[in-house]
Design an enzyme around this catalytic site. Structure first.
Site, PDB file in Angstrom:
ATOM      1  N   GLU A  71      -1.842 -33.367  14.074  1.00  0.00           N
ATOM      2  CA  GLU A  71      -2.163 -34.717  13.641  1.00  0.00           C
ATOM      3  C   GLU A  71      -1.992 -35.740  14.750  1.00  0.00           C
ATOM      4  O   GLU A  71      -1.320 -35.499  15.756  1.00  0.00           O
ATOM      5  CB  GLU A  71      -1.297 -35.086  12.444  1.00  0.00           C
ATOM      6  CG  GLU A  71       0.184 -34.975  12.711  1.00  0.00           C
ATOM      7  CD  GLU A  71       0.985 -35.201  11.427  1.00  0.00           C
ATOM      8  OE1 GLU A  71       0.885 -34.375  10.509  1.00  0.00           O
ATOM      9  OE2 GLU A  71       1.695 -36.202  11.365  1.00  0.00           O
ATOM     10  N   CYS A  98       5.835 -38.300  12.183  1.00  0.00           N
ATOM     11  CA  CYS A  98       5.225 -37.071  12.682  1.00  0.00           C
ATOM     12  C   CYS A  98       5.421 -35.894  11.734  1.00  0.00           C
ATOM     13  O   CYS A  98       6.488 -35.705  11.166  1.00  0.00           O
ATOM     14  CB  CYS A  98       5.750 -36.728  14.064  1.00  0.00           C
ATOM     15  SG  CYS A  98       7.440 -37.187  14.318  1.00  0.00           S
TER      16      CYS A  98
HETATM   17  N1  SAH Z   1       9.697 -33.846  20.436  1.00  0.00           N
HETATM   18  C1  SAH Z   1       9.633 -35.157  20.989  1.00  0.00           C
HETATM   19  C2  SAH Z   1       8.469 -35.997  20.515  1.00  0.00           C
HETATM   20  C3  SAH Z   1       8.088 -35.978  19.052  1.00  0.00           C
HETATM   21  S1  SAH Z   1       8.846 -36.981  17.874  1.00  0.00           S
HETATM   22  C4  SAH Z   1      10.942 -35.881  20.774  1.00  0.00           C
HETATM   23  O1  SAH Z   1      11.814 -35.338  20.128  1.00  0.00           O
HETATM   24  O2  SAH Z   1      11.118 -36.964  21.298  1.00  0.00           O
HETATM   25  C5  SAH Z   1       8.661 -38.662  18.270  1.00  0.00           C
HETATM   26  C6  SAH Z   1       9.871 -39.472  17.832  1.00  0.00           C
HETATM   27  O3  SAH Z   1       9.956 -39.589  16.398  1.00  0.00           O
HETATM   28  C7  SAH Z   1      11.195 -38.838  18.283  1.00  0.00           C
HETATM   29  O4  SAH Z   1      12.046 -39.822  18.751  1.00  0.00           O
HETATM   30  C8  SAH Z   1      11.715 -38.258  16.982  1.00  0.00           C
HETATM   31  O5  SAH Z   1      13.089 -38.027  17.047  1.00  0.00           O
HETATM   32  C9  SAH Z   1      11.293 -39.324  15.996  1.00  0.00           C
HETATM   33  N2  SAH Z   1      11.309 -38.921  14.601  1.00  0.00           N
HETATM   34  C10 SAH Z   1      11.128 -37.704  14.050  1.00  0.00           C
HETATM   35  N3  SAH Z   1      11.268 -37.755  12.712  1.00  0.00           N
HETATM   36  C11 SAH Z   1      11.530 -39.036  12.408  1.00  0.00           C
HETATM   37  C12 SAH Z   1      11.771 -39.727  11.189  1.00  0.00           C
HETATM   38  N4  SAH Z   1      11.774 -39.088  10.029  1.00  0.00           N
HETATM   39  N5  SAH Z   1      12.009 -41.059  11.252  1.00  0.00           N
HETATM   40  C13 SAH Z   1      12.016 -41.717  12.436  1.00  0.00           C
HETATM   41  N6  SAH Z   1      11.801 -41.124  13.611  1.00  0.00           N
HETATM   42  C14 SAH Z   1      11.557 -39.795  13.601  1.00  0.00           C
END
Ligand code: SAH
Length: 352
Positions: free
Chosen positions: A89, A336
């Site tokens: 996505e 995401c």
């Molecule tokens: N794997 C990478 C990039 C993908 S996630 C990373 O961990 O940075 C992109 C961002 O969204 C990351 O900071 C992740 O921790 C955050 N994220 C994931 N799930 C989330 C949620 N439920 N609420 C807020 N941020 C979230």
């Protein structure tokens, strides 16, 4: 033989055309189509015989199969189908300066963060560089460019499904083509890569992609707390992660961005803010705060926007630059992995 056409470079393409007995001048024409995400059968100024020869090679495509528009803001969420049927996505967000596309780097994710929907079913496979480029070109082709803009997508963030630094070589190749003049031609300053904190790869990234913005998902001010939600914290402690972040900032002269999702009753107290400020002292950085987007499969909840604003103000008072990120697309499963999971879930319900 090229692994795929979508990420091919000029020299590689020239060599391929020579192998196929084609004139060298075709390389520029073919590359111009490929850089815009066109498949061989769409290349109207290329002879049919060459289009057929090129069609024999894997492409590395991503096709938009679903699109949702937020009723609250202009955010668009896309589901992309890869050539082998896997689904990833992307999210397109509108800002005053242009449009930012959030892309996926893996089908699923194996990092296991407790709050993240992308990792619920583990990792299926890495995306190729071409597939990541195709996410961008699919959106470019889908949405007409505004009259005052050269392109629809002005900024890219690698913050969709997957851990970019766990798919390192493809990510670097993607970044190279995304910033190349004969590729997507996007300024490296307008591209951000987000990592959960794979320390050795942060050092490599500093060498290989010093002009790209680095974002680090921190989400906790100490190891004990971080280990509760992020398994990567068991592999690399903050005493390793923070110096790697500082090294990036020192070597590149660029601010490192720390992402911090505020979780109710977990990491959002005043004490947590004080501890965070102490941890980040002396680093050229900015903290992006976001109230956690609640994921129905997990029993973790976000704080209110009011509390997030207080947390930001406290950090600022402690001399740490911090803002609360705008929440976009909350009505269309903007976080995401949420939409992909829904799609897969509904396929299961339909018995597909
Ligand atoms: N794997 C990478 C990039 C993908 S996630 C990373 O961990 O940075 C992109 C961002 O969204 C990351 O900071 C992740 O921790 C955050 N994220 C994931 N799930 C989330 C949620 N439920 N609420 C807020 N941020 C979230």
């Amino acid at each position: 033989m090229p692994a795929e056409l979508a990420s091919i470079e000029y020299d590689e393409l020239k060599a391929l055309l020579a192998e196929l007995g084609e004139p060298a001048f075709r390389a520029k024409q073919v590359l111009s189509w490929l850089a815009r995400g066109y498949r061989p059968d769409e290349m109207t100024n290329i002879p049919l015989s060459l289009r057929e020869k090129l069609s024999a090679y894997p492409f590395g495509g991503a096709e938009i199969i679903d699109e949702r528009r937020s009723q609250k803001d202009d955010t668009l969420k896309f589901l992309f189908k890869l050539d082998d049927g896997n689904i990833v996505e992307g999210v397109l967000m509108s800002y005053s300066y242009g449009k930012t596309l959030c892309i996926s780097s893996q089908v699923g994710c194996r990092m296991g963060c407790a709050f993240c929907a992308s990792t619920l079913n583990g990792k299926v496979r890495d995306l190729t560089a071409g597939e990541m480029l195709s996410e961008v070109t699919a959106v470019e082709r889908h949405i007409p460019t505004a009259a005052d803009k050269k392109r629809t997508v002005t900024n890219i963030v690698m913050m969709g499904c997957g851990e970019p630094l766990d798919n390192y070589d493809n990510t670097i190749k993607f970044l190279k083509r995304a910033t190349a003049a004969d590729g997507l031609g996007i300024s490296p300053r307008n591209i951000s890569v987000s990592t959960c904190g794979i320390v050795p790869r942060i050092y490599s990234f500093t060498e290989d992609a010093p002009h790209i913005t680095l974002c680090i998902s921190l989400h906790a001010p100490n190891d004990e707390l971080r280990r509760k939600t992020m398994p990567i914290a068991n592999a690399y402690s903050l005493s390793e992660l923070i110096p790697a972040a500082k090294h990036y900032a020192d070597v590149t002269g660029r601010r490192v961005i720390f992402e911090y999702a505020l979780i109710e009753g977990v990491n959002s107290s005043d004490d947590d803010a004080h501890e965070l400020a102490k941890l980040l002292r002396g680093i050229n950085c900015h903290v992006n705060l976001i109230p956690l987007n609640s994921v129905k499969e997990r029993s973790l909840n976000g704080v209110t926007r009011g509390r997030a604003a207080q947390f930001a103000a406290l950090l600022e008072r402690l001399h740490v630059s911090a803002t609360v990120r705008r929440e976009l697309g909350t009505d269309i499963d903007g976080a995401c992995g949420q939409l992909r999971n829904k799609h897969i879930g509904s396929q299961k319900e339909e018995g597909v």
